[in-house]
Design an enzyme around this catalytic site. Structure first.
Site, mmCIF file in Angstrom:
data_model
loop_
_atom_site.group_PDB
_atom_site.id
_atom_site.type_symbol
_atom_site.label_atom_id
_atom_site.label_comp_id
_atom_site.label_asym_id
_atom_site.label_seq_id
_atom_site.Cartn_x
_atom_site.Cartn_y
_atom_site.Cartn_z
ATOM 1 N N HIS A 10 0.713 -1.163 0.000
ATOM 2 C CA HIS A 10 0.096 -0.096 -0.052
ATOM 3 C C HIS A 10 0.730 1.511 0.108
ATOM 4 O O HIS A 10 0.561 2.232 -0.923
ATOM 5 C CB HIS A 10 -0.768 0.186 1.281
ATOM 6 C CG HIS A 10 -1.887 1.165 1.394
ATOM 7 N ND1 HIS A 10 -3.130 1.137 0.990
ATOM 8 C CD2 HIS A 10 -1.807 2.382 1.851
ATOM 9 C CE1 HIS A 10 -3.650 2.041 1.235
ATOM 10 N NE2 HIS A 10 -2.980 2.945 1.678
ATOM 11 N N GLU A 11 1.997 1.313 1.073
ATOM 12 C CA GLU A 11 2.861 2.608 1.116
ATOM 13 C C GLU A 11 3.496 2.850 -0.154
ATOM 14 O O GLU A 11 3.970 3.936 -0.706
ATOM 15 C CB GLU A 11 3.688 2.509 2.240
ATOM 16 C CG GLU A 11 2.589 2.378 3.770
ATOM 17 C CD GLU A 11 1.647 3.632 3.622
ATOM 18 O OE1 GLU A 11 1.567 4.416 2.955
ATOM 19 O OE2 GLU A 11 0.596 3.491 4.491
ATOM 20 N N HIS A 71 1.787 4.761 -2.654
ATOM 21 C CA HIS A 71 1.716 6.162 -2.569
ATOM 22 C C HIS A 71 3.219 6.732 -2.824
ATOM 23 O O HIS A 71 3.231 7.847 -3.559
ATOM 24 C CB HIS A 71 1.351 6.446 -1.010
ATOM 25 C CG HIS A 71 0.045 6.188 -0.600
ATOM 26 N ND1 HIS A 71 -0.984 7.064 -1.148
ATOM 27 C CD2 HIS A 71 -0.522 5.587 0.579
ATOM 28 C CE1 HIS A 71 -2.153 6.842 -0.413
ATOM 29 N NE2 HIS A 71 -2.004 6.018 0.366
ATOM 30 N N GLU A 116 -4.956 7.677 -3.448
ATOM 31 C CA GLU A 116 -5.181 6.293 -2.808
ATOM 32 C C GLU A 116 -5.629 5.165 -3.892
ATOM 33 O O GLU A 116 -5.327 4.010 -3.629
ATOM 34 C CB GLU A 116 -6.607 6.532 -1.776
ATOM 35 C CG GLU A 116 -6.954 5.528 -1.103
ATOM 36 C CD GLU A 116 -6.079 5.228 0.173
ATOM 37 O OE1 GLU A 116 -5.119 6.101 0.606
ATOM 38 O OE2 GLU A 116 -6.363 4.278 1.111
#
EC number: 3.4.17.19
Lengths: 494, 494
Positions: free
Chosen positions: B259-260, B263, B289
């Site tokens: 997930h990170e 980003h 997101e």
């Protein structure tokens, strides 16, 4: 709010922003991804721009004209702010910006030149830096700093109250005794053996942490990381240290750790009431270095402490090439003529400083020019150290200082040694059983003494005064030289 | 210099200072010594003060009045600066300072309340925060933001162009299909088994690094560290990620890492020409997101990629409680009604968001008061999720957002999911053999596509436009719902 309160409040914010710039520097040297270097330059320039604007803000002059302090700490704060503001105001903005611009590039060029052993690559840049720093020295001198002497006006930034004349006189007194000691040592039979072997990184770092703990380093308010050139960073409740690991030479890691613990513990030892005020940091480079050097040398390289270290190393690394504690003590304190200042033993270290001090004074007061610096360095080095410089990286390109405009900085290292000698004499008189603690790997009684006598005051007293209050006598080179002679005559059987 | 150049140059310095504030935040959550917390608060306040002064500097207004852009990027930069300056100017300085003061304390009180499961401890603070944010929303609405609607004016800060009405309509279309899917799944026979076992921290972190590499994370411009709550930090050439390790639940570490990476890779993928300009960061929270969610879910939880992950876990941790790749795929995608939004599966996640969106709209436009929030939360949760909230930490105290004044932020998470659905549909059409790469642990073709289609533009196009350009169709919830239904019907044999 009174003018005093407004000024101090403004100053607190400036100090907080200066701390942030320091954090960025720490980040850059320890954890920053490599690809971020250029971007970081822009970030650093932005925060430095903010700091410069604040430090030269004319409101400071207005507040200073009106501010009245209620106590001694307040008066000293005003004095330090007035001094810093006066220095900043004395340097034309254009010159300050040009120095910032040139030195930020110069460090990279110096690093390239050193890697290539190419003095010619560095000289045009060094010419510029020296010209700019001469100009800065003259601007400061014209405003009355350094009693009108440009070199003293630069030195004053690192060691307020010190002058080149006073340092030169001190060095003149130190030199004959150091040279005599050096010559006797180098002629001695049965010199100590070097340590040999392989010392794995993780184990070195584990012991480095134990060493920091032994000196009372506060892990709640600090941390240890790796860096190419060890440094300490930060003030108040966040003073971090770094070290490096050479797997064939564990003393590099261990003694750089103890050295940086000295610097960081000074900052951490300052009375919290001073944090973020002009009194909230070490008072001068010389006093700062006195803390790192007394930790590293007078305590860390003592017979008692190396006895404990020998046992630790034996437990961690197994059999050492140096079997007994006494032999290990001699190995730790081995004296050797060498090219590199940062690797010098206690006897040679100040000779490296004296040479740099004389060279930079000759650059500033004449007759030396940058074009002739390498010759002057090599000639002087051969004379003082008895060996010929083999390459510029071992000669005039070894230190970063001049590339970033740090002229007048080197002598503070020697002053630090001298102050450490004074403090050590007083500390031993006050703590007669210190060796029993050191022999158990506990240097905290010394840290407690130094915190009480020196560290907690931060910038409250001027450098000479804080040392004199702590030692009980006016600082001078005598105690350092007495200590060196006694220690090394015993080690070398002279 | 033209007014445009002066404005952009001023803006660059502001962006560089904002990056510095971000670095301090990273430091605080990863490496800062514990004892430095209070001091860091003062440092953060100082840099935030500098940023606030720059962002509301009246010279920006003067420059904006005169500046002319030479190209589309310049015009868009002016538009973004005008918008940000207008927002900052619309909020009275006293209100902005009060919000900063109250929210900085509120986060700590919220954390205490959550730890103690004590809603009453938090309510007076939340009352203040809501009152201040209502006031801010009204001030912004009065200046024309959010077309005069206070909630929309807040939402506009995180997702420009979005309105509560448009999101509510979208949620109304999504809800029936999500609820039907959820009910079918929870009624299905033979649900997937959870993973059990002990997964050592060092090995989890090693695989987390491999996962980041698999998605093309650029280690030259980033790094991975541990943090209590995983986050990514930084823009330009320095975008770092963090993760956490739960030794019984390795998916926590692995999927927070992916997930990170989403980003951070968005930031790292922006055209370097935009760095430090208003276009130099992700364009909205929703688009941001979309990157983290497509990496984590559509790619990272795909059958092809989990097949590779299963092999890696087997090699690293030995026999797993889930033996086959197919069974492992089902385990990774296990659907369960649970209290915590951040731990929710793909089916439940948007239901958590819808609930928060309705509650915060009722707080801003509607009849709900803070005193009744806990009741409203618990009633709604039981209705939507079929289970009763057992303690406030599992209910209205679970998220930090409201304590720091983030109202209008939650819906951007659901928008991100919706955008991810659109991008995934187009990406799969463009890369028909992507699964063959994912099955080898190589998601880089997807990163290349996303960089080319979305990431490199930074803030150049508004959120809806950048997604539409990339996907080839106007964004809507259809593709996400189609994807969820197809995926989970297959997994649950519906």
């Amino acid at each position: 709010m009174t003018a005093f309160d407004e000024l101090i409040s403004f100053q607190r914010e400036t100090e907080a922003l200066a701390q942030i710039a320091g954090r960025l520097g720490w980040d850059q040297e320890t954890v920053m991804p490599r690809g971020a270097a250029e971007q970081r330059g822009e970030e650093m320039a932005a925060i430095e721009g903010v700091l410069h604007a604040r430090r030269t803000d004319p409101r400071i002059g207005d507040w200073l004209a009106k501010a009245k302090a209620a106590d001694a700490a307040g008066m000293r704060s005003l004095e330090l702010i007035r001094r810093a503001y006066g220095r900043n105001a004395a340097v034309p903005a254009k010159l300050a910006a040009e120095i910032a611009r040139v030195t930020s590039v110069a460090q990279g060029i110096w690093a390239e030149a050193r890697a290539r052993n190419d003095v010619a690559h560095f000289l045009p840049t060094l010419e510029k830096v020296v010209a700019l720093m001469r100009e800065k020295g003259q601007a400061l001198a014209a405003a009355g700093f350094g009693a009108g002497d440009p070199y003293d006006a630069l030195l004053d930034d690192y060691e307020p109250e010190a002058t080149a004349a006073m340092i030169a006189a001190m060095f003149d007194r130190m030199r004959p005794r150091l040279v005599a000691l050096r010559e006797a040592i180098l002629g001695a039979a049965n010199p100590p053996k070097p340590l040999s072997g392989h010392f794995a990184e993780a184990r070195q770092l584990g012991l480095a942490r134990d060493l920091a703990t032994a000196f009372g380093y506060d892990w709640e308010r600090g941390r240890l990381d790796l860096a190419v050139h060890p440094f300490s960073s930060g003030s108040g409740n966040d003073a971090r240290i770094t070290t490096r690991v050479v797997e064939g030479d564990p003393f590099n890691c261990f003694y750089s750790t103890i050295h940086e613990v000295g610097h960081a513990t000074y900052e951490l030892g300052i009375d919290p009431a001073h944090f973020f005020t002009p009194l909230g940091q070490g008072v001068s480079m010389g006093v700062h270095e006195s803390q790192s050097r007394i930790y590293e040398n007078q305590l860390g390289r003592s017979r008692a402490f190396t006895g404990w270290l020998h046992g630790q190393m034996h437990a961690i690394f197994g059999d050492l090439s140096v079997a007994t504690a006494e032999e290990f003590y001699r190995t730790v304190n081995r004296v050797q003529s060498g090219f590199i200042r940062t690797e010098a033993d206690e006897v040679h270290y100040n000779l490296h400083i004296m040479m740099r001090f004389d060279l930079e004074r000759a650059l500033f007061g004449g007759p030396l020019e940058v074009a002739d610096l390498e010759d002057a360095w090599n000639t002087r080095f051969a004379k003082d150290f008895g060996i010929a410089v083999d390459k510029p990286a071992n000669g005039m390109l070894q230190d970063v200082h001049w590339s970033v405009g740090l002229f007048g900085y080197f002598p503070t290292y020697a002053l630090g040694n001298v102050y450490a000698g004074c403090l050590h004499k007083a500390l031993r008189a006050d703590l007669p059983d210190l060796d029993a603690h050191l022999a158990r790997g506990d240097a905290r009684p010394a840290t407690d003494w130094l915190r009480e006598k020196v560290q907690r005051f931060g910038g409250l007293y001027p450098p000479g005064e804080v040392i004199e209050r702590a030692a009980g006598f006016a600082p001078g080179e005598g105690p350092l030289l007495d200590y060196l002679e006694a220690k090394f005559r015993a080690i070398y059987g002279l």
